[in-house]
Scaffold this active site. Structure first.
Site, PDB file in Angstrom:
ATOM      1  N   ASP A  37       3.183  12.661  -6.274  1.00  0.00           N
ATOM      2  CA  ASP A  37       4.604  12.294  -6.297  1.00  0.00           C
ATOM      3  C   ASP A  37       4.794  10.837  -6.709  1.00  0.00           C
ATOM      4  O   ASP A  37       5.623  10.128  -6.152  1.00  0.00           O
ATOM      5  CB  ASP A  37       5.230  12.552  -4.924  1.00  0.00           C
ATOM      6  N   LYS A  39       6.245   8.014  -8.549  1.00  0.00           N
ATOM      7  CA  LYS A  39       7.493   7.711  -9.262  1.00  0.00           C
ATOM      8  C   LYS A  39       8.015   6.393  -8.698  1.00  0.00           C
ATOM      9  O   LYS A  39       7.610   5.992  -7.594  1.00  0.00           O
ATOM     10  CB  LYS A  39       8.515   8.841  -9.070  1.00  0.00           C
ATOM     11  N   ASN A  42       8.974   5.827  -4.963  1.00  0.00           N
ATOM     12  CA  ASN A  42       7.948   5.917  -3.918  1.00  0.00           C
ATOM     13  C   ASN A  42       7.011   4.711  -3.894  1.00  0.00           C
ATOM     14  O   ASN A  42       6.052   4.682  -3.134  1.00  0.00           O
ATOM     15  CB  ASN A  42       7.128   7.202  -4.081  1.00  0.00           C
TER      16      ASN A  42
END
Length: 237
Positions: A37, A39, A42
């Site tokens: 995840d 991106k 984050n």
């Protein structure tokens, strides 16, 4: 927020962040964890300007060499083709996401975007990678190698994992020992008034009413009995 404020990062700035992120990913992979995840939302910056990866909700554990998983997850702009195809994926998906993130840092947009989800997926699977002419040769080369649709030929997919990525000429000026020891000066330090200053967060988050996450776990009857027993004992004392 910092990327939005700057528009695009200079290559030296991007190099610092990508290097720290590559170390974090390499560490997770050594533990058999795929992050999945990666991106901008984050990636937090600590008060000293160093990177902190957050939100491990989509992590997949116990993925060692030769294991693949098939879950469809993540934000599609940064998602590897093999996740979108549901053809099975391994830790190489994180290196694709690092490539997508690098592209975003250096150009101001993800490499494959369109007006809707379906067209974005089509572009990720089949679209041409357009590299702006202002990128250095080293940046162009690393982007091409990270954004290879064939996961087995993608940089970082081999047994050396992060070491292959870190050995690329884009990182030629990076002292990895110093980076690990926090001796490399970050390009930006958030200006904070105090330890709990949240001014660097987007107000759309800080203005939300805090709500407890619902607890969907119900205690078993035996656990309930134990709890009652301990409470009674406590009252007796």
């Amino acid at each position: 927020m910092q990327l939005e404020r700057e528009g695009i990062f200079l290559e030296d700035t991007a190099c610092f962040y990508l290097a720290e992120i590559s170390m974090a990913l390499g560490h997770l992979h050594q533990k058999g964890i795929i992050y999945r995840d990666l991106k901008p939302e984050n990636i937090m910056l600590r008060n000293n300007g160093h990177v902190k990866l957050t939100d491990f909700g989509l992590c997949k554990e116990s993925i060692h060499d030769g294991t693949v998983t098939h879950t469809f997850c993540g934000t599609i702009e940064y998602m590897a083709p093999e996740i979108l195809m549901r053809s099975g994926h391994n830790r190489a998906v994180d290196w694709w996401s690092l490539g997508a993130l690098m592209y975003d840092m250096l150009t101001g947009a993800a490499p494959f975007t369109a007006e809707n989800r379906k067209k974005t997926i089509d572009k990720i699977l089949k679209g041409k990678l357009n590299l702006p002419p202002y990128l250095t040769q080293e940046a162009r080369d690393l982007l091409k190698k990270l954004l290879r649709r064939n996961a087995s030929t993608r940089m970082g997919a081999g047994p050396r994992d992060a070491l292959d990525v870190q050995g690329h000429s884009f990182f030629r000026h990076m002292n990895w020992d110093d980076l690990l020891a926090f001796k490399v000066e970050p390009p930006f330090k958030p200006f904070l008034q105090s330890a709990d200053d949240v001014s660097q967060f987007d107000s759309k988050f800080t203005s939300q009413t805090p709500v407890d996450s619902p607890d969907d776990s119900t205690l078993s009857e035996s656990a309930n009995q134990v709890f009652l027993f301990l409470s009674l004992k406590h009252l007796q004392h």
